[in-house]
Design an enzyme around this catalytic site. Structure first.
Site, PDB file in Angstrom:
ATOM      1  N   SER A   1      17.914  63.079  -1.597  1.00  0.00           N
ATOM      2  CA  SER A   1      16.956  62.777  -2.647  1.00  0.00           C
ATOM      3  C   SER A   1      16.572  64.124  -3.239  1.00  0.00           C
ATOM      4  O   SER A   1      15.787  64.879  -2.645  1.00  0.00           O
ATOM      5  CB  SER A   1      15.728  62.071  -2.064  1.00  0.00           C
ATOM      6  N   THR A   2      17.160  64.458  -4.395  1.00  0.00           N
ATOM      7  CA  THR A   2      16.938  65.791  -4.968  1.00  0.00           C
ATOM      8  C   THR A   2      15.501  65.993  -5.416  1.00  0.00           C
ATOM      9  O   THR A   2      14.984  67.102  -5.346  1.00  0.00           O
ATOM     10  CB  THR A   2      17.883  66.067  -6.152  1.00  0.00           C
ATOM     11  N   CYS A   3      14.843  64.916  -5.858  1.00  0.00           N
ATOM     12  CA  CYS A   3      13.462  65.100  -6.321  1.00  0.00           C
ATOM     13  C   CYS A   3      12.523  65.392  -5.155  1.00  0.00           C
ATOM     14  O   CYS A   3      11.517  66.062  -5.321  1.00  0.00           O
ATOM     15  CB  CYS A   3      12.992  63.883  -7.109  1.00  0.00           C
ATOM     16  N   CYS A   4      12.858  64.910  -3.967  1.00  0.00           N
ATOM     17  CA  CYS A   4      12.017  65.140  -2.780  1.00  0.00           C
ATOM     18  C   CYS A   4      12.580  66.253  -1.898  1.00  0.00           C
ATOM     19  O   CYS A   4      11.978  66.582  -0.875  1.00  0.00           O
ATOM     20  CB  CYS A   4      11.906  63.875  -1.952  1.00  0.00           C
ATOM     21  N   LEU A   5      13.717  66.805  -2.278  1.00  0.00           N
ATOM     22  CA  LEU A   5      14.409  67.806  -1.477  1.00  0.00           C
ATOM     23  C   LEU A   5      14.568  67.328  -0.031  1.00  0.00           C
ATOM     24  O   LEU A   5      14.190  68.000   0.926  1.00  0.00           O
ATOM     25  CB  LEU A   5      13.690  69.153  -1.511  1.00  0.00           C
TER      26      LEU A   5
END
Length: 142
Positions: free
Chosen positions: A132-136
């Site tokens: 999840s790139t937005c949540c790293l």
């Protein structure tokens, strides 16, 4: 010949891009006036805009937060063993996978943290890591 080459190079590198560059510069300075950028040296500005090009990968490992894992879990130990054996280019590809960029912000790795969470699936052997790139967050199956 020298004069022709000089004129040709000047046209290719300066004159042919003059109008697009002026348009870009006008828009850029509208968003952030030049007086704000003058406090930075060229090197600092490059790091600020592009991020750091080199990393301390062991510091990255220290900054990880684990969810449903601990540092001593075999999956985590295997992950970091394999990660540290990768060439530099593959490590940066991991950053692209995790964050969408091969660079970390100008603040560097010290404040950069990401999470490795257990990817809870019925059969972990048939599951691949996902992010999840937005949540790293890296979801890693056991």
């Amino acid at each position: 010949r020298k004069e022709y080459v000089d004129l040709y190079v000047n046209y290719k590198f300066n004159k042919s891009v003059q109008k697009p560059f002026e348009d870009f510069m006008q828009g850029f300075l509208r968003g952030c006036p030049a007086r704000n950028w003058k406090m930075f040296s060229p090197e600092e500005l490059q790091v600020l805009l592009q991020g750091h090009p080199t990393y301390d990968w062991h510091l990255l490992e220290k900054n990880v937060v684990y969810t449903l894992y601990t540092e001593s879990d075999q999956t985590i130990r295997n992950f970091w063993t394999v990660f540290h054996e990768l060439p530099e280019e593959k490590k940066k590809m991991f950053l692209v996978f995790l964050t969408g960029s091969d660079r970390i912000s100008g603040y560097g790795l010290e404040p950069f943290t990401f999470c490795i969470a257990e990817h809870e699936v019925e059969n972990p052997d048939e599951s691949s890591p996902c992010v999840s790139t937005c949540c790293l967050t890296l979801f890693l199956p056991r």
